[in-house]
Scaffold this active site. Sequence first.
Site, mmCIF file in Angstrom:
data_model
loop_
_atom_site.group_PDB
_atom_site.id
_atom_site.type_symbol
_atom_site.label_atom_id
_atom_site.label_comp_id
_atom_site.label_asym_id
_atom_site.label_seq_id
_atom_site.Cartn_x
_atom_site.Cartn_y
_atom_site.Cartn_z
ATOM 1 N N ASP A 1 0.840 -1.201 0.000
ATOM 2 C CA ASP A 1 0.000 0.000 0.000
ATOM 3 C C ASP A 1 0.873 1.249 0.000
ATOM 4 O O ASP A 1 1.698 1.436 0.894
ATOM 5 C CB ASP A 1 -0.927 -0.007 1.219
ATOM 6 N N SER B 1 -7.003 3.917 -1.687
ATOM 7 C CA SER B 1 -6.872 2.460 -1.676
ATOM 8 C C SER B 1 -8.184 1.742 -1.982
ATOM 9 O O SER B 1 -8.177 0.617 -2.476
ATOM 10 C CB SER B 1 -6.364 1.986 -0.314
ATOM 11 N N HIS C 1 -9.901 -2.672 6.706
ATOM 12 C CA HIS C 1 -9.418 -1.455 6.027
ATOM 13 C C HIS C 1 -9.638 -1.607 4.520
ATOM 14 O O HIS C 1 -9.894 -2.699 4.021
ATOM 15 C CB HIS C 1 -7.941 -1.243 6.365
ATOM 16 N N THR D 1 -8.059 -1.842 1.565
ATOM 17 C CA THR D 1 -7.469 -2.826 0.653
ATOM 18 C C THR D 1 -7.998 -4.242 0.899
ATOM 19 O O THR D 1 -8.520 -4.869 -0.028
ATOM 20 C CB THR D 1 -5.929 -2.765 0.721
ATOM 21 N N PHE E 1 -4.703 -9.586 15.279
ATOM 22 C CA PHE E 1 -3.536 -9.460 16.151
ATOM 23 C C PHE E 1 -3.387 -8.103 16.818
ATOM 24 O O PHE E 1 -2.423 -7.888 17.540
ATOM 25 C CB PHE E 1 -2.268 -9.785 15.354
ATOM 26 N N GLU F 1 -1.468 -7.919 1.836
ATOM 27 C CA GLU F 1 -1.203 -6.470 1.813
ATOM 28 C C GLU F 1 -0.233 -6.054 2.910
ATOM 29 O O GLU F 1 -0.398 -6.428 4.069
ATOM 30 C CB GLU F 1 -2.503 -5.673 2.024
ATOM 31 N N ASP G 1 -0.997 0.089 -4.751
ATOM 32 C CA ASP G 1 -2.282 0.671 -5.148
ATOM 33 C C ASP G 1 -2.103 2.107 -5.655
ATOM 34 O O ASP G 1 -2.792 2.548 -6.556
ATOM 35 C CB ASP G 1 -3.310 0.593 -4.009
ATOM 36 N N HIS G 2 -1.122 2.800 -5.078
ATOM 37 C CA HIS G 2 -0.867 4.197 -5.465
ATOM 38 C C HIS G 2 0.487 4.579 -4.904
ATOM 39 O O HIS G 2 1.068 3.853 -4.109
ATOM 40 C CB HIS G 2 -1.963 5.114 -4.915
ATOM 41 N N HIS H 1 -1.059 10.894 -0.897
ATOM 42 C CA HIS H 1 -0.778 10.003 -2.022
ATOM 43 C C HIS H 1 -0.275 10.834 -3.203
ATOM 44 O O HIS H 1 -0.449 12.047 -3.235
ATOM 45 C CB HIS H 1 -2.047 9.265 -2.452
HETATM 46 ZN ZN LIG Z 1 -2.954 6.215 2.206
#
Ligand SMILES: [Zn+2]
Length: 527
Positions: free
Chosen positions: A63, A113, A174, A176, A302, A346, A392-393, A488
Site C-alpha cells: 500500500d 486504496s 481497512h 485494501t 492481532f 497487503e 495501489d498508489h 498520495h
Molecule cells: Zn494512504
Amino acid sequence: MLKQSTALCSLLVAGLCTSATAGVLPESQTTSSWYQDAQTKIAAKLARSQSTKAKNVILFVGDGMGVSTLTAARILEGQMGGNMGEEGYLSFETFPYSALVKTYNVDAQTPDSAGTMTAMMSGAKTDVGVIGVDEDIVRGDCSTVAGNEMITALELAELKGLSTGIISTARITHATPAATYAKSADRNWEDVSDMPEAAVNGGCTDIASQLVNFENLMEQRFAGADVDGIEVAFGGGRRHFLPKDAAYNSADAVSSVEGDRTDGRDLTAEWLAAYPNGAYVMDQTGFDAIDTENVERVLGLFNESHMQYEADRDNDVAGEPSLSEMTATAIDVLDNNDNGFFLMVESGRIDHGHHAGSAYNALTDTIEFAKAVQAAVDATNAEDTLILVTADHSHVFTIAGYPKRGNPILGKVVGVGSDTPAQAADGMPYTTLGYTNGRGFRDLGDETNADATYGLDNANGRQDLTNVDTTTSGYHQEAVIPLSSETHAGEDITLHAMGPGAHLAQGTIEQNIVFHLIENALDLVAE
Ligand SMILES: [Zn+2]
C-alpha cells in the site's frame, strides 16, 4: 561497410550474420560485469516458457509503494547488508515481467486504496472511497449499493472451489483487504458504530460483519451455490469485531475498552460458532500454535487497530507475527486444497509510514514486504503459481540531490568526491529523501513508531540539520507544504509478475487489468 552488413543481416537468418560483428567489441567492454550480467539476463529471457494457466494466484499489494519507495528500500536493504545498495534488488524486482500501472479512480486524478483495490479485485475502475461497487454508486449513500455490487476475484475463486485467504498488516476491515470480500458505499463503515443511522436503517451492513458472514452472503447472492468461506484471514482491527464493553477486552488490549461495536455483537464468537473446526488467534503464541496441516480455517486478529510497523513489532503487548510469517503460514493452510488457492497479501503500513512522514518506517515495512514475497516464492512452485506484486498508489516521496554512490539513503546529501554534507543555497545541509507535503521534520531519536508525530504541531519547511542524525528510526523528513498528513501521489506504480500468465503483465496498463490477469490464469469466469 558495417551499415551495409547490418541491412543484409535483416534479410538472412541470424546464424549467417554473426560474423559481420564478431570480434567488434573490445574485450574490456565484454568482460565488464555489467555487460556479462546483462547477457546472462537476456539468455534467461530467451529460454523462458510462457504457460498461461495457474493452479494458485497470490496477489501482493504494497500500500502506497511507489517507484521511489522501491528504489530507496532496495538501497536501504543493501546498505543494511553492508553493501553500497544501489546495485541490489528487492526480491520481486528480479521477477521476469513487469508493467507500469495507471492508478487514477473514475472520479479522482490521485486515487485512494478503496477505489484502486476495487479495480484490481473486480476488473473495473470505480470511484474513490467505495468498496466492491461500481462507478454508479454515490459514496456514503446506502440506497445506491443495491444493483451496483461487483463480484471479486476472491469470490469467483470461492465459487470455483479454491481456497481463499487475505492478509493485511492494517485492520482486516481497512480499504485494501475489504475490497476482496465486502460491498460498501463507504470505506469507513468498518463496524456498525462507523455508519450513519440512515445506512443501518437502509439495510447496509458494516465491513467486519460482511467478513464474518461472507459464506452466507455468497450463498444468498448466488442461488444454489455452496461455498465454504474464506480459509485464512490475518490482520489487525479487532475493535471492529468486539462489543464496546471492557468485558470483551483481550490480553492484547491497549485501550481501556477495546471493542467499538454498539450493537452488542461479538463477531469472533459468531465466527467460532459458525466454524467449530476453525481457529481464532490474537497473538504470537496463538499464531505459533496453528496446526496448518489439520486446521480447517483460521481467523487471526492481532491488534485492536492496525498491526505494528515491522520496526516497532517488538513493542506489541502480546506479540504479533511478521508479514512474512503470516504469508508462509497462510500458504501452508491454503495449499491443503488440491483445487488450488487465491491469496491476497497487503503490507498496509508502508502507506502509513509515508503519511506520517517517516521514510524509515515506510522503507523497513517495504523490506519486510519483499521478504514476505520471497517466503511465497519459496513455499510455492513457479510452474503452477502466478505471483503478482504491485501497489495501489504512490506517495509524494522523492530521492533528490546528487549524493555519491553508496551514500546512506537516510542520510544527508554528500556529493561525488566529497566527505562532507553538501550545502543548500541557505547554507544548511539537506537529506536525499524528502516529502512534498505533510507534517514535516521530527527528530524523535530511536522512536520506532512513525505515528508518534501525530499530536505534535507541524514543523514544515527548512530546518538546520547540521547536528541531527537523519539516519535514526525516529527522524522524519522535511516537508514543504503543511498538511495534517502527507498525501498520495498520482504517478504510475509498478506490477511485477512471475509464474503462469506472468508474461501478460507488460506495458503501461490500467489498474483493473490486474483482475483480468488473475481471472485468465485461474479461468474464474466460464466463457
Ligand atoms: Zn494512504
